[in-house]
Design a protein around this motif. Structure first.
Motif, PDB file in Angstrom:
ATOM      1  N   TYR A  33      42.756  15.982 -82.200  1.00 34.80           N
ATOM      2  CA  TYR A  33      43.690  15.156 -81.420  1.00 34.80           C
ATOM      3  C   TYR A  33      43.125  13.798 -80.996  1.00 34.80           C
ATOM      4  O   TYR A  33      43.850  12.991 -80.416  1.00 34.80           O
ATOM      5  N   ILE A  34      41.828  13.576 -81.290  1.00 35.65           N
ATOM      6  CA  ILE A  34      41.279  12.257 -80.941  1.00 35.65           C
ATOM      7  C   ILE A  34      40.663  11.571 -82.165  1.00 35.65           C
ATOM      8  O   ILE A  34      40.886  10.391 -82.390  1.00 35.65           O
ATOM      9  N   CYS A  35      39.901  12.317 -82.968  1.00 32.68           N
ATOM     10  CA  CYS A  35      39.083  11.666 -84.016  1.00 32.68           C
ATOM     11  C   CYS A  35      39.589  11.919 -85.432  1.00 32.68           C
ATOM     12  O   CYS A  35      38.886  11.627 -86.401  1.00 32.68           O
ATOM     13  N   SER A  36      40.782  12.482 -85.606  1.00 31.80           N
ATOM     14  CA  SER A  36      41.205  12.883 -86.955  1.00 31.80           C
ATOM     15  C   SER A  36      41.698  11.720 -87.800  1.00 31.80           C
ATOM     16  O   SER A  36      42.130  10.684 -87.280  1.00 31.80           O
ATOM     17  N   GLN A  37      41.641  11.955 -89.119  1.00 30.79           N
ATOM     18  CA  GLN A  37      42.254  11.004 -90.057  1.00 30.79           C
ATOM     19  C   GLN A  37      43.751  11.294 -90.107  1.00 30.79           C
ATOM     20  O   GLN A  37      44.170  12.457 -90.030  1.00 30.79           O
ATOM     21  N   ARG A  38      44.555  10.254 -90.244  1.00 32.11           N
ATOM     22  CA  ARG A  38      46.006  10.394 -90.079  1.00 32.11           C
ATOM     23  C   ARG A  38      46.625  11.449 -91.018  1.00 32.11           C
ATOM     24  O   ARG A  38      47.362  12.333 -90.581  1.00 32.11           O
ATOM     25  N   TYR A  39      46.298  11.372 -92.333  1.00 34.57           N
ATOM     26  CA  TYR A  39      46.917  12.291 -93.293  1.00 34.57           C
ATOM     27  C   TYR A  39      46.488  13.732 -92.997  1.00 34.57           C
ATOM     28  O   TYR A  39      47.311  14.657 -93.009  1.00 34.57           O
ATOM     29  N   MET A  40      45.192  13.917 -92.728  1.00 30.73           N
ATOM     30  CA  MET A  40      44.693  15.266 -92.467  1.00 30.73           C
ATOM     31  C   MET A  40      45.306  15.835 -91.183  1.00 30.73           C
ATOM     32  O   MET A  40      45.528  17.037 -91.072  1.00 30.73           O
ATOM     33  N   ARG A  81      35.798   8.519 -76.317  1.00 28.96           N
ATOM     34  CA  ARG A  81      36.300   7.321 -75.609  1.00 28.96           C
ATOM     35  C   ARG A  81      36.388   6.132 -76.569  1.00 28.96           C
ATOM     36  O   ARG A  81      37.387   5.398 -76.582  1.00 28.96           O
ATOM     37  N   VAL A  82      35.334   5.971 -77.409  1.00 33.31           N
ATOM     38  CA  VAL A  82      35.325   4.870 -78.388  1.00 33.31           C
ATOM     39  C   VAL A  82      36.544   4.983 -79.298  1.00 33.31           C
ATOM     40  O   VAL A  82      37.254   3.992 -79.532  1.00 33.31           O
ATOM     41  N   ASP A  83      36.813   6.207 -79.815  1.00 38.03           N
ATOM     42  CA  ASP A  83      37.926   6.377 -80.752  1.00 38.03           C
ATOM     43  C   ASP A  83      39.272   6.111 -80.088  1.00 38.03           C
ATOM     44  O   ASP A  83      40.156   5.488 -80.672  1.00 38.03           O
ATOM     45  N   ILE A  84      39.439   6.589 -78.853  1.00 37.23           N
ATOM     46  CA  ILE A  84      40.718   6.355 -78.162  1.00 37.23           C
ATOM     47  C   ILE A  84      40.915   4.858 -77.940  1.00 37.23           C
ATOM     48  O   ILE A  84      41.988   4.297 -78.216  1.00 37.23           O
ATOM     49  N   GLN A  85      39.856   4.185 -77.491  1.00 33.50           N
ATOM     50  CA  GLN A  85      39.995   2.755 -77.195  1.00 33.50           C
ATOM     51  C   GLN A  85      40.174   1.923 -78.469  1.00 33.50           C
ATOM     52  O   GLN A  85      40.766   0.852 -78.432  1.00 33.50           O
TER      53      GLN A  85
END
Ligand SMILES: [Zn+2]
Length: 350
Positions: free
Chosen positions: A153-160, A291-295
């Motif tokens: 829910y935070i770091c995934s690739q869109r298609y996966m 936090r890095v990925d969300i931002q």
């Protein structure tokens, strides 16, 4: 003479010192039942079969598990500090990023808390050793469960995310429970006879689980490698977490450096304490990584449901508790057998 709660005032400093004294009367490995002994750790063991208050007090004494306990007490506090920091930026009631962070942080918190409790109290008796370390395995797999929530829910690739999300929570619950069950069974079968085989089972189950929950992130690496202009350095915050987790697994299993100099690292620097310290660093890096990925907007495509995440936690914890209940006879039989064996072989006082 003034008296405070039954103690003379003049006795207070010595009473405080008796709690905070740097050395508890610890014993050598041969003076504790085999199940408590760690390979290549020769001294610094706490006594078994003491009142509960003895184990509380050992929190402030030096023994061969002091670092194991304090590292995860600190990790638990560190996680709470990160959660407070998240709460300053994200709304835990309305914000989908806040929901993902709750799901991720809850697993980390329960994992470190249960580990600290297990290491602090397991010397109480052989039975408690089994029960508390099985709760510790519950904590490890809850931590991995929470990490899985972060991966999806935070770091995934869109298609996966689109492919895996519909089945992810049940899949995450199943693998978490399965890994917990394998660890418990391996503990019951090999705890006092063959630690290496136990580690093989535990690490194989955890590795399989880690690979499954990492699929949504691995897809980001393959996407980046095939996208012009994308640098793998942009994923360094995730790569660092994977590297740290790999080093954690190595430290957990190889009993280094104590195997090179048995007895030299009994109190400080043995492999399990280094593993715990590195877990603390890894969790801190994971907290910063999400936090890095969300931002950076990497989680914009996700759509977590806090109710479903909390329900998945409830199902998983219930399954773990039920499993422990079903294993109770095996635990009792194993503990009885080892206690009787210990009564036979323990050094006799003259
Ligand atoms: Zn541990």
């Amino acid at each position: 003479m003034m008296i405070i709660s039954g103690a003379r005032l003049s006795e207070v400093p010595s009473r405080i010192l008796s709690i905070l004294q740097p050395h508890l009367s610890t014993v050598a490995a041969r003076n504790v039942a085999p199940v408590f002994r760690e390979p290549f750790i020769l001294t610094g063991y706490r006594l078994q079969d003491q009142p509960w208050c003895y184990y509380w007090k050992t929190l402030f004494h030096v023994h061969n598990e002091s670092v194991n306990v304090w590292s995860h007490v600190l990790a638990t506090l560190l996680i709470l500090r990160h959660v407070w920091s998240f709460s300053q930026t994200f709304d835990f009631i309305e914000d989908k990023y806040g929901w993902s962070l709750i799901g991720f942080s809850l697993g980390c918190f329960l994992g470190t808390l249960l580990s600290a409790i297990a290491h602090q109290f397991h010397s109480k008796s052989v039975w408690w050793h089994y029960v508390l370390f099985m709760m510790d395995y519950g904590g490890v797999t809850l931590y991995t469960f929470g990490t899985g929530i972060g991966c999806m829910y935070i770091c995934s690739q869109r298609y996966m995310y689109v492919v895996m999300e519909p089945v992810f929570l049940p899949l995450n619950v199943f693998f978490s429970w399965f890994t917990f069950y394998v660890c418990c069974r391996a503990k019951l079968k090999f705890a006092s006879t063959n630690n290496s085989t136990r580690y093989v089972f535990m690490i194989a189950a955890l590795l399989l689980y880690a690979l499954v929950i990492s699929i949504p992130i691995f897809a980001r690496y393959t996407e980046c490698m095939t996208t012009p202009g994308c640098s793998l350095a942009s994923l360094n915050h995730l790569t660092m977490c994977f590297l740290l987790l790999a080093i954690c697994a190595i430290l957990f299993s190889c009993h280094a450096p104590e195997r090179l100099a048995p007895g030299r690292f009994d109190l400080l620097g043995h492999g399990h304490s280094l593993f715990h310290l590195l877990c603390l660093v890894t969790i801190s890096m994971q907290m910063k990584g999400v936090r890095v990925d969300i931002q950076a907007g990497a989680a914009a495509h996700t759509n977590p449901n806090l109710g479903n995440i909390l329900a998945a936690y409830a199902v998983l914890i219930s399954a773990q508790v039920l499993t422990l209940v079903t294993l109770r006879r095996d635990i009792a039989a194993r503990a009885k057998m080892e206690t009787l064996h210990w009564i036979d072989i323990r050094p006799k006082s003259k």
